[in-house]
Design a protein around this motif. Structure first.
Motif, PDB file in Angstrom:
ATOM      1  N   ARG A  42      46.240 -67.313 -71.572  1.00  0.00           N
ATOM      2  CA  ARG A  42      44.988 -67.782 -70.980  1.00  0.00           C
ATOM      3  C   ARG A  42      45.246 -68.386 -69.597  1.00  0.00           C
ATOM      4  O   ARG A  42      46.311 -68.950 -69.328  1.00  0.00           O
ATOM      5  N   ARG A  61      34.210 -70.591 -65.289  1.00  0.00           N
ATOM      6  CA  ARG A  61      33.852 -69.978 -64.009  1.00  0.00           C
ATOM      7  C   ARG A  61      34.223 -70.894 -62.847  1.00  0.00           C
ATOM      8  O   ARG A  61      34.253 -72.114 -62.985  1.00  0.00           O
ATOM      9  N   ARG A 112      39.009 -68.410 -56.084  1.00  0.00           N
ATOM     10  CA  ARG A 112      39.930 -67.549 -56.831  1.00  0.00           C
ATOM     11  C   ARG A 112      41.356 -67.866 -56.385  1.00  0.00           C
ATOM     12  O   ARG A 112      42.048 -67.017 -55.818  1.00  0.00           O
ATOM     13  N   ASP A 125      39.892 -60.425 -59.429  1.00  0.00           N
ATOM     14  CA  ASP A 125      38.872 -59.724 -60.211  1.00  0.00           C
ATOM     15  C   ASP A 125      38.904 -60.250 -61.641  1.00  0.00           C
ATOM     16  O   ASP A 125      39.479 -59.636 -62.534  1.00  0.00           O
ATOM     17  N   MET A 126      38.283 -61.410 -61.848  1.00  0.00           N
ATOM     18  CA  MET A 126      38.329 -62.065 -63.151  1.00  0.00           C
ATOM     19  C   MET A 126      37.168 -61.617 -64.033  1.00  0.00           C
ATOM     20  O   MET A 126      36.072 -61.331 -63.559  1.00  0.00           O
ATOM     21  N   THR A 127      37.426 -61.574 -65.337  1.00  0.00           N
ATOM     22  CA  THR A 127      36.364 -61.375 -66.320  1.00  0.00           C
ATOM     23  C   THR A 127      36.141 -62.702 -67.020  1.00  0.00           C
ATOM     24  O   THR A 127      37.026 -63.206 -67.724  1.00  0.00           O
ATOM     25  N   PHE A 128      34.969 -63.278 -66.830  1.00  0.00           N
ATOM     26  CA  PHE A 128      34.679 -64.581 -67.410  1.00  0.00           C
ATOM     27  C   PHE A 128      33.945 -64.423 -68.736  1.00  0.00           C
ATOM     28  O   PHE A 128      33.456 -63.344 -69.078  1.00  0.00           O
ATOM     29  N   LEU A 129      33.871 -65.514 -69.468  1.00  0.00           N
ATOM     30  CA  LEU A 129      33.200 -65.507 -70.763  1.00  0.00           C
ATOM     31  C   LEU A 129      31.714 -65.207 -70.582  1.00  0.00           C
ATOM     32  O   LEU A 129      31.092 -65.697 -69.626  1.00  0.00           O
ATOM     33  N   PRO A 130      31.124 -64.442 -71.491  1.00  0.00           N
ATOM     34  CA  PRO A 130      29.662 -64.284 -71.458  1.00  0.00           C
ATOM     35  C   PRO A 130      29.000 -65.645 -71.636  1.00  0.00           C
ATOM     36  O   PRO A 130      29.445 -66.465 -72.459  1.00  0.00           O
TER      37      PRO A 130
END
Length: 331
Positions: free
Chosen positions: A324, A21, A25, A33-38
């Motif tokens: 990645r 995180r 940006r 619009d990033m999707t980060f790890l849970p």
């Protein structure tokens, strides 16, 4: 206990991404619009400490915390304090981190108290509007306050600037004078084809061979053997008395002397920044209270470390070299 890869290189430098995180940006690093790890997938700070300790026992002498932005990880200073015991024992020569500077005003003093001597701060422009544009969410005054706090705490700072064609190339001479005027080294970095972003990297890419030629019209640059443990090649700038580093993954890769591996916040070990091959260290970490399985998994991974990376940026190669983003494995 030294770790030796298949090409005879001693692995003594570990970079640990404590989170993917970030509170910026940056346009060359990630999509807006990033999707980060849970968060449940992340190793605990205690697990990261245990992993780092095993690497130190196996010969790591330099340890760098990265991200994302490492200082946005909750309770990150607990990890820094725990790792500092290896500085006190002499097992670790250096504990440092790479940061965007946004949180430095809060943490600079505590970092210094934990034995951190120097840090890298990513800064691509001194223009507040351009800074906000390239970071999307960042504010230059906050970073400047962080730099002030870090220097007041006695931390040595090296600035990292990604060279971006048409964005900061004309500004870099001014940045060089400003950095050296404040006692900071500056390193310029070629943009790397990692992860999908919203822009075309061929429009951003500036070969540092061209940048150096431009700089040599204004400055006298002399190659020097100075090293910090990373991949930068340094020159001394006669007019300022400071050092300028070049990190050139595209035009002149630095793989022949690579002494680094990268650990992610999920326990994945990447033996090369520019290759997809990786090793899962989370499973052996959690399989037993002892470290024998983990140590064996590290040995097996080091035995697969490749000779180097194969980055390409051109109009025919629109896909990133690796899927990645840089924020996964850290800078």
């Amino acid at each position: 206990m030294n770790m030796i890869d298949p090409f005879g290189r001693t692995i003594s430098y570990l970079r640990v991404s404590v989170t993917d995180r970030c509170d910026f940006r940056c346009t060359y690093c990630m999509a807006e619009d990033m999707t980060f790890l849970p968060k449940k997938d992340l190793l605990s700070l205690e697990e990261l400490d245990r992993l780092c300790t095993v690497f130190i026992e196996k010969g790591v002498r330099r340890l760098r915390l990265t991200g994302g932005e490492p200082l946005v990880r909750k309770n990150i200073m607990h990890l820094v304090r725990e790792l500092s015991r290896h500085l006190k024992s002499g097992a670790l020569e250096e504990l440092t981190l790479t940061t965007n500077g946004s949180q430095l005003a809060r943490f600079a003093g505590e970092l210094a108290d934990c034995g951190v001597k120097r840090i890298n701060v990513s800064l691509d422009t001194l223009d507040a509007q351009k800074f906000h544009a390239v970071t999307r969410w960042g504010h230059l005054d906050k970073v400047m306050a962080g730099i002030d706090a870090a220097q007041a705490a006695g931390l040595k700072i090296k600035l990292n600037a990604v060279a971006l064609k048409g964005f900061n190339d004309i500004e870099l001479p001014e940045m060089l004078r400003w950095a050296h005027g404040r006692g900071m080294d500056l390193t310029v970095i070629e943009t790397m084809p990692m992860g999908e972003i919203d822009l075309d990297r061929t429009d951003q890419y500036l070969p540092l061979s061209l940048l150096r030629a431009d700089l040599e019209r204004q400055f006298t640059l002399t190659d020097i053997p100075y090293k910090t443990g990373g991949p930068a090649r340094y020159v001394e700038v006669a007019e300022t008395g400071g050092r300028l580093g070049f990190i050139t993954p595209m035009t002149h890769n630095f793989c022949e002397s690579c002494n680094r591996v990268r650990l992610t916040c999920t326990g994945t070990l990447y033996m090369c920044l520019g290759q997809e091959d990786a090793a899962d260290l989370r499973a052996p970490l959690r399989a037993s209270e002892g470290n024998e399985l983990l140590s064996s998994a590290i040995d097996e991974a080091i035995g697969r470390k490749p000779k180097g990376h194969d980055f390409i940026i051109d109009r025919r190669t629109s896909r990133p070299a690796v899927s990645r983003h840089m924020s996964v494995t850290g800078g």
